[in-house]
Structure formats: C-alpha cells, structure tokens
Design a protein around this motif. Sequence first.
Motif, mmCIF file in Angstrom:
data_model
loop_
_atom_site.group_PDB
_atom_site.id
_atom_site.type_symbol
_atom_site.label_atom_id
_atom_site.label_comp_id
_atom_site.label_asym_id
_atom_site.label_seq_id
_atom_site.Cartn_x
_atom_site.Cartn_y
_atom_site.Cartn_z
ATOM 1 N N THR B 3 -63.602 96.966 -82.562
ATOM 2 C CA THR B 3 -63.964 95.663 -82.021
ATOM 3 C C THR B 3 -64.146 94.675 -83.171
ATOM 4 O OG1 THR B 3 -66.221 96.419 -82.037
ATOM 5 C CG2 THR B 3 -65.095 96.479 -79.926
ATOM 6 N N VAL B 4 -63.813 93.453 -82.886
ATOM 7 C CA VAL B 4 -63.956 92.417 -83.905
ATOM 8 C C VAL B 4 -65.433 92.131 -84.089
ATOM 9 C CG1 VAL B 4 -63.388 90.038 -84.512
ATOM 10 C CG2 VAL B 4 -61.759 91.416 -83.222
ATOM 11 N N GLU B 58 -54.140 93.165 -90.752
ATOM 12 C CA GLU B 58 -55.269 93.136 -89.810
ATOM 13 C C GLU B 58 -56.462 92.317 -90.306
ATOM 14 O OE1 GLU B 58 -56.201 97.246 -89.092
ATOM 15 O OE2 GLU B 58 -56.962 97.600 -91.112
ATOM 16 N N ARG B 61 -58.284 89.743 -87.779
ATOM 17 C CA ARG B 61 -59.238 90.212 -86.757
ATOM 18 C C ARG B 61 -60.449 90.884 -87.389
ATOM 19 N NH1 ARG B 61 -54.466 93.042 -86.255
ATOM 20 N NH2 ARG B 61 -54.505 95.317 -86.439
ATOM 21 N N ARG B 62 -60.276 91.417 -88.590
ATOM 22 C CA ARG B 62 -61.396 92.082 -89.263
ATOM 23 C C ARG B 62 -62.397 91.082 -89.843
ATOM 24 N NH1 ARG B 62 -62.068 97.484 -88.187
ATOM 25 N NH2 ARG B 62 -60.092 98.588 -88.346
ATOM 26 N N GLY B 64 -62.221 87.605 -89.298
ATOM 27 C CA GLY B 64 -62.381 86.382 -88.522
ATOM 28 C C GLY B 64 -61.482 85.288 -89.073
#
Lengths: 293, 210
Positions: B3-4, B58, B61-62, B64
């Motif tokens: 989840t972010v 990624e 998403r990691r 923000g």
Amino acid sequence: MRIFDPHIHMTSRTTDDYEAMHAAGVRAVVEPSFWLGQPRTSPQSFTDYFDALLGWEPFRAAQYGIAHHCTLALNPKEANDPRCTPVLAELPRYLLKDQVVAVGEIGYDSMTPAEDAALEAQLQLAADHGLPALVHTPHRDKLQGLRRTVQMVRACALDPERVLLDHLNETTVREAKDSGAWLGFSVYPDTKMDEARMVEVLRAYGPEKVLVNSAADWGRSDPLKTAKVGEAMLRSGFGEDDVDLVLWRNPVAFYAQSGRLRLDTPAAGATFEGNSILRGTPGAPDVPAPVGS
Amino acid sequence: MTTVPARHDTPADTGAPGLPPGLDGPARAWLADALTEAARAAQAEADPGGTWQIRFAEAGRRCGPGHADAARVELLAAARPGVADLTALYRQGTAAERRAVLLALGRLEPAAAEGLALVEDALRTNDTSLVAAALGPYAAAHLPAHAWRHGVLKCLFTGVPVAAVAGLSARARGDGELGRMLRAYAAERTAAGRPVPHDLTRVLALTEEP
C-alpha cells in the motif's frame, strides 16, 4: 453552407464531432498524417497509422455522410528522430493509394538539417507521384520558417500551384501569397488564427486560393471553426459565393490536382473488417443521411 | 500489501545524504534500501537483475508524487547507469521517469552525443514538464545554440516559465539571433492582438545586454 475541411485530425476526434460537423455542413475532410503527441519509435507505428487513415477512419467518416481523404508523410518533428526516418522508404507504396490526395504534413518544426532533408525528399516524392504537397509552416520563428520553406519549394520539382502553405497568419501571408502557392489558415480557439482575424485577412488579401481549416486534433481545438469562419464572413459582408469559394471550391480545386478526389461519399457499409461503430447497439447513433440523399 | 504510505503522517526526517527532505518514515526506509541497491549496481560490472531499475519505476507510488522526481534522480545518481541504460530508461519510461532522467543529466554528465539525443527528444514533445526538465544545467552546458534558442522559444510558446531554463542569463546575454527570434515572435503576437508574454520581454532584455 457546404464545407470542406482541408486539414483535420479526425482520428483524435469522436463520433459526436462527426455528427456535429455534418450538421454544420461539413461534407468532406482531408486528414493529414501528423505527430501523435506521444513520439513514435519505429516506422511500423507510422504504417499502422497510415493504414488507419486509409481504412478505419474513412469508414467512420462515411457513417456520417462525410468524404474522407488523407495526406501521408513523415512529419517535420519526427523527421529529427533517426528511429522514424526509415518510414521515408515505406512512403512510395502508400502514395499510390486512391485516397491519398497529397504528401503532407511536411515542412519545418525547428528548422534543422534533418528537417531540410525530409522536406526536400518528400517534395520530390510528391512530384514523382503526381501529388500536391501540404506544407506545415513552423510555430516558432515563423517568418524565417516561411522564407526557408518558400526557398525549398522554389528549388523543388513541384510547381507552387501544387503547394499549400499552411498555418499562415498576418506576418506570413504576404510572402506566402507572392510565392504563388495556395494559402492555408488554421483557426483555433486560442492559438493560430481566430474568426475575426481570418475575416480581416480575407478582406486584405482576397479569397482567391485561400483555404480555411480547423486543424482540430487532440489539443484544444474546434472542428466547427470552418463553419464559424463562414458565418463570420457572412456577418462581415462577404457574399455566399465568397464563402463557398473559401470553404468548398478552393480546397476542392487544390486537392483535385491529385486526380483522386471523390466527393460522393461511398455508401456506408455496416462494418469495417468486422467492426462497426455502433458498439453493439443497432442504430444507436443518429446517423445523418448520406450526401445527396 | 504494497500500500502507498500516507503522506505527511510521519515527521519528516532530514539530513541523510541522498535522501530528499520531507519523506515520511516508510518511504524514507524504502528509498534508503533502494539507494543501497543502486549503489551496489554502480559497483558491479553488470546489474543482472536490474533491481534498482524496478525501484526507479515504482518510486512514484513509494515516495509519493511530490517526492518522485527527487527520489528517482537520487537513484540515478547512485546507480550511475551507462548511456545505454540511461537511454533505455528514458525510452521505456513514463513521462515522470523521462523527466527524472532529464533532471539527472547534469549530475551524470553522459557523453554529449547520447545525452543531447534525450534532451532533443524531450524538446520535441509538448509536455511542459519535459520541456522544462530538458533545459537544465546539462543543456546549458552542451546544447548547441540553434536548439537551445528553439528551446527557449518553446518555453514562451507553451507557458513554461523561463526561470526553469538553467544558465539563461549567461547564454542569452548578447545573443543577437535569439533577440531577433524574440522580436519576430513579439511582432506576431502583436499582429494577432495578443499580449506579449512578460518572460519574452525579460529574455529580450538579456539578449540586449553586452
């Protein structure tokens, strides 16, 4: 008002646009191949696009009673990308196709040596295939770009009569007219020309050899700008014959030089390679009657 | 399970080298690990798994969206990819990944032939964030005059503030050809009844300085 939009990118538009265009009087369009916003990375993505301009898009247009032709070329921007330039070798087989009425859009974007080479080669391709050329003039350093374009046209095998210089404005129209080429104006909501300025240019330079297009695409643009210019002309005292000259007879005369213009919309087939635009709902769109019925 | 992490829910930790300030705890830990992997890849002859490149993808998403550019630039600076990998990251990248590659050029200093190909690709787009990122210190140092002038004009056309152009004052000063292009554009705007952008006046003044 019968309208021929001589430059519009219908692959970026919806069937609602086709419907509204038909209602406004558009009965024929020419779709120049252009840059898609996202850079291409291989000649194959050009050929798939060319196939769409020769296949699916005329089919879509025909559903709305609009005759669709195209112009094919390597566009100026992607002429700078060595991954894309091999498409020049594919063009000759495409330029034979019935619906191709010019080579275009060619011309300058940043005025680089790669753009010189692509423009020169494609003007020659037009001459070799008996086609006119649709030449985009650059957005940046516009007057200088127009001058370099005119020099290139003068040096090529194509008669200026067979060249349409597009995206002109107040600063470039005089020299473009003096070149003997046809004069194209793109009317946009924010950039390029607007209706009122277009009327002023027509007043100053006359309607002869002037073509007005919407150049509508995936950006902020309006496929009904041709009709709006016609209305603005009528409000400003131009007669219906002048409007018909600019919005119909001039584009017809220019592209008819290809010998390939067919303005009778072919009867719309129900499907194209098994696909319809109906999305499974028989008779869903309010399809206008074909031209002439 | 990935989840972010919520933004700004952990006090920002600052000061560690390579970590952009303002990252929350989970993002900070993730990036620290990713930077270690990237630094290891820089030491290796080859990076068979290309793990750090997965981290590069990624990072948005990691970390923000507000920290994605900085995180990706740090990953690039740590991994120090060769021009072939750098070009592949750009070409296979989303707009955000491409932007990070452009932003990192000044720190990686790839050979001009390859680095400028990426800058020129970005300057052909109409994505203003790419245009702005392309005109960083690397372009200021290496981009030939004609392409650089067109880059500046493109900023004025697309509304990218010229403050984004690295080394603007130094390169524009006394550039008569840029001045000519700017005056022609101002004339075109005036003929169209449209305002001349404030930034144009500002750059034009620079070109007129000795």
